[in-house]
Design a protein around this motif. Structure first.
Motif, short mmCIF file in Angstrom:
data_model
loop_
_atom_site.label_atom_id
_atom_site.label_comp_id
_atom_site.label_asym_id
_atom_site.label_seq_id
_atom_site.Cartn_x
_atom_site.Cartn_y
_atom_site.Cartn_z
N SER A 154 33.28 48.27 -8.18
CA SER A 154 32.30 47.18 -8.88
C SER A 154 31.58 47.58 -9.89
N ILE A 159 31.26 49.71 -2.66
CA ILE A 159 31.52 48.26 -2.29
C ILE A 159 32.71 48.13 -1.12
N VAL A 208 27.98 39.99 -1.63
CA VAL A 208 27.40 40.51 -3.02
C VAL A 208 26.89 39.36 -3.70
#
Length: 401
Positions: A223, A242, A333
């Motif tokens: 990410s 992530i 997220v």
């Protein structure tokens, strides 16, 4: 070689060039308003940028009663720049002009024989060939940006210890130095997700998003985040962290020591899908995959894609479950970072519509304060050229630093 910071003379000239580049085509009146310079100073800077070949007059705008105003744009032929993508399955070198128009490209498969030394030799030959074929002098080449699999040392230009490269030797590779030495032009290194988000940002004609999130899912999950046109960096290079987000504490074991049980990556990766399919076949499930392989252990991602495209129920089930987990991870997220726009990429996203659609639906459903917090999703515009394009952007940006 002309030093990068000396190509545009003075801070004001750099700011004017940046404004013109960002707008695509700019009116003098707009440049006056945004730069806060005097008319005489702006006129002098524009004339100097034109004389150096950095910008061009691009016709006339609409008249408001007097003479039609002159339009300005950057000169795409002022220089060229290379963007290099080093990934686990392939590497790609692209030659761009300053409008990010592709001039030439070459791609290599990352086989078991593609060591760093072999790839660098291929890159050096390709650079020499492209510059010769397109009559590009070394002095008119800005340099090369590299987007690579991490972890990296960006400041030292070193690929540290990426996992799952087919060939040996991809550890502590001083990639920038190895390419700089034969040419003398500058080389910069960053994570592929960071260069991808840069490329996608500049591919947008309006640059309307202030807060962007880019997530790629394939061999692993990586990410990147951008705010106000700049990549957000953490204290350490952890683009793959992530993937270690815990979805279920008693879930599958990590692929590598040090990972988390029940991590997002253990549900959402090419390896995870292959393992799931192999496990289901061993348990006696019957499906199209039985006809494609001799034994469950032989199932690979391309088999799963074929079965999915044929709407095989087991393949649909496997991809649906994985995409659902991915959507849950994305919601986590989103609830922390609150981006305006999320760009999804990588093999799991690019190869089929089902995965993207389910992941997006689940993410939006699980995001706090939805639908009042409205986040947009897309697959981006650049596809497989995104990493190399953003790497080139990284170098072009140095003109105005």
């Amino acid at each position: 070689m002309i030093k990068m910071n000396e190509r545009i003379p003075g801070r004001n000239a750099k700011e004017i060039y940046k404004l013109i580049r960002t707008q695509g085509v700019a009116l003098k009146a707009d440049l006056l308003e945004k730069s806060k310079l005097t008319v005489s100073t702006l006129t002098r800077i524009l004339e100097e940028l034109i004389s150096l070949g950095l910008i061009l007059e691009a016709g006339f705008g609409e008249s408001t009663g007097g003479r039609k105003p002159i339009l300005y744009k950057i000169n795409p032929a002022y220089a060229h720049v290379f963007g290099l993508d080093i990934s686990r399955t392939y590497s790609k070198l692209i030659l761009f002009d300053l409008d990010l128009k592709i001039v030439d490209t070459v791609r290599w498969s990352m086989t078991t024989s593609m060591t760093p030394e072999k790839l660098i030799n291929e890159i050096i030959y390709a650079v020499q060939t492209m510059m010769t074929n397109h009559n590009i002098a070394l002095a008119s080449c800005l340099g090369m940006g590299i987007g690579a699999v991490g972890p990296l040392d960006r400041t030292q230009g070193i690929i540290r210890s990426p996992k799952y490269f087919p060939a040996n030797g991809w550890s502590n590779v001083p990639i920038c130095q190895m390419i700089e030495e034969p040419f003398g032009f500058p080389v910069m290194l960053d994570n592929g997700t960071n260069t991808s988000i840069l490329g996608e940002y500049w591919a947008s004609s309006q640059y309307r998003y202030q807060h962007l999130l880019y997530v790629t899912a394939g061999v692993g999950i990586r990410s990147s985040m951008m705010t106000s046109g700049k990549v957000v960096y953490g204290a350490v290079d952890m683009e793959g962290s992530i993937g270690q987000m815990i979805i279920q504490t008693d879930g599958p074991p990590p692929r590598e020591p040090g990972g988390n049980y029940g991590s997002l990556e253990s549900y959402v990766s090419i390896y995870a899908l292959e393992q799931k399919a192999q496990s289901l076949l061993k348990s006696g499930r019957k499906c199209m995959l039985n006809e494609l392989v001799y034994a469950p252990e032989d199932v690979r991602f391309h088999h799963l894609l074929y079965a999915l495209n044929e709407k095989d129920p087991l393949a649909v089930e496997i991809f649906t479950q994985s995409a659902t987990c991915f959507g849950i991870g994305l919601a986590n997220v989103l609830n922390i970072l609150h981006p305006e726009h999320v760009i999804l990429g990588g093999p799991l996203i690019d190869t089929n519509d089902l995965f993207f659609a389910i992941a997006k639906e689940v993410a939006l459903e699980k995001t706090y304060d939805s639908p009042s917090y409205s986040v947009e999703f897309s697959r981006g515009k650049l596809g497989s050229d995104g990493i190399a394009t953003g790497a080139a952007v990284m170098m072009i940006n140095q003109l105005t630093e």
